[in-house]
Each structure stands twice: as C-alpha cells, then as structure tokens.
Scaffold this motif. Structure first.
Motif, PDB file in Angstrom:
ATOM      1  N   ASP A  65      -7.286  -5.345 -11.638  1.00  0.00           N
ATOM      2  CA  ASP A  65      -6.155  -5.715 -10.796  1.00  0.00           C
ATOM      3  C   ASP A  65      -5.050  -6.319 -11.668  1.00  0.00           C
ATOM      4  O   ASP A  65      -5.271  -7.318 -12.345  1.00  0.00           O
ATOM      5  N   SER A 118       0.825   1.431  -9.482  1.00  0.00           N
ATOM      6  CA  SER A 118      -0.502   1.137  -8.963  1.00  0.00           C
ATOM      7  C   SER A 118      -0.862  -0.300  -9.307  1.00  0.00           C
ATOM      8  O   SER A 118      -0.524  -0.804 -10.376  1.00  0.00           O
ATOM      9  N   LYS A 147       0.652   5.842  -0.831  1.00  0.00           N
ATOM     10  CA  LYS A 147      -0.054   7.032  -1.314  1.00  0.00           C
ATOM     11  C   LYS A 147       0.799   7.622  -2.431  1.00  0.00           C
ATOM     12  O   LYS A 147       1.690   8.423  -2.194  1.00  0.00           O
ATOM     13  N   ALA A 188      -2.554  11.103  -5.491  1.00  0.00           N
ATOM     14  CA  ALA A 188      -3.605  10.321  -4.838  1.00  0.00           C
ATOM     15  C   ALA A 188      -3.918  10.961  -3.485  1.00  0.00           C
ATOM     16  O   ALA A 188      -3.036  11.497  -2.829  1.00  0.00           O
ATOM     17  N   MET A 219       0.858  -1.177   0.000  1.00  0.00           N
ATOM     18  CA  MET A 219       0.000   0.000   0.000  1.00  0.00           C
ATOM     19  C   MET A 219       0.898   1.231   0.000  1.00  0.00           C
ATOM     20  O   MET A 219       1.933   1.251   0.677  1.00  0.00           O
ATOM     21  N   GLU A 233      -4.043   6.144   0.547  1.00  0.00           N
ATOM     22  CA  GLU A 233      -3.219   4.983   0.204  1.00  0.00           C
ATOM     23  C   GLU A 233      -4.015   4.037  -0.668  1.00  0.00           C
ATOM     24  O   GLU A 233      -5.215   3.846  -0.456  1.00  0.00           O
ATOM     25  N   LYS A 234      -3.326   3.453  -1.637  1.00  0.00           N
ATOM     26  CA  LYS A 234      -3.963   2.504  -2.547  1.00  0.00           C
ATOM     27  C   LYS A 234      -3.043   1.310  -2.743  1.00  0.00           C
ATOM     28  O   LYS A 234      -1.837   1.395  -2.511  1.00  0.00           O
ATOM     29  N   ARG A 244      -3.701  -1.223  -9.967  1.00  0.00           N
ATOM     30  CA  ARG A 244      -4.884  -1.112 -10.820  1.00  0.00           C
ATOM     31  C   ARG A 244      -4.498  -0.570 -12.191  1.00  0.00           C
ATOM     32  O   ARG A 244      -3.772   0.415 -12.295  1.00  0.00           O
ATOM     33  N   GLY A 263      -9.274  -0.015 -14.293  1.00  0.00           N
ATOM     34  CA  GLY A 263      -9.108  -0.363 -12.895  1.00  0.00           C
ATOM     35  C   GLY A 263      -8.954  -1.836 -12.574  1.00  0.00           C
ATOM     36  O   GLY A 263      -9.052  -2.225 -11.414  1.00  0.00           O
TER      37      GLY A 263
END
Length: 119
Positions: free
Chosen positions: A74, A65, A37, A41, A35, A44-45, A67, A72
């Motif tokens: 995975d 990322s 940020k 952004a 995770m 956190e992603k 995504r 989007g």
C-alpha cells in the motif's frame, strides 16, 4: 504541498474517461483515496489521487494504483517527494507520479467528481 524539481506530463493512457468513485480525503490536503477501474484491470481497485499546483497556479490531479507494482504494498501513506516520485515504504521502489517515466493518469475534477480523462 511540494515544489517539484522537474515536471512531466501525465504518461498513463486510456481510450475512455474513467469515473473515480468513493473519493475520501486523507490527513494530507493534496492526497485523496478512491476506487477506479484503471485500464487493463477487470475490477475496481484502490487508487490514490495526488494534487499538484503547477508553476502557472493551475491545479493538476494524477491518479495511480494504491498498490506498488513491485509486490503490492500500500503506497497511499507514502509521501510524494520533490523528484516527482512516491517511494514505496516496503522496498523503496519509486512510483512515478510527476516524474519522467510516470504512468499516472491525468484526472480532472468536474462538478465535485473526479474523472480520469481520455488521453
């Protein structure tokens, strides 16, 4: 681990170091889930960290990322190919990690922790 046909420097830019948190190994020794940020952004992603051994033997990490920017999906289970791209399993879109147009962030491992470095 793959050998890249061509190798390009990290293209992602950040004005400050970013801590990468909750790093977990995957079934592939050169891929980690975590995770962070990322720049631009607000929260956190999920991110994916890819490890590559360079021609001089040094190890380099890149973070992107988890995504696909297209819709989007995975990409954390998709494979890094010899052209330096991960191809999204949903639509086949290339996500550049080590190729010419990459926006992956250069990441280092310090004292057992991953950090996206200022660039």
């Amino acid at each position: 681990m793959i050998t890249l046909n061509k190798y390009y420097p990290a293209g992602g830019r950040t004005e400050q170091e970013i801590d990468v948190m909750d790093v977990k190994p995957t079934e592939r020794p050169d891929v980690f889930l975590a995770m962070a940020k990322l720049p631009y952004a607000s929260v956190e992603k999920p991110v994916v960290i890819y490890r590559q051994t360079l021609a001089d033997g040094e190890i380099e990490y890149r973070t992107v990322s988890a995504r696909c920017p297209h819709q989007g999906a995975d990409i954390s289970r998709d494979t890094l190919k010899a052209d330096g791209n991960v191809y999204c399993s949903l639509h086949g879109r290339p996500i550049c990690i080590f190729s010419e147009y990459n926006h992956a962030y250069l990441t280092v491992k310090r004292a057992g922790k991953f950090v996206i470095v200022k660039s």
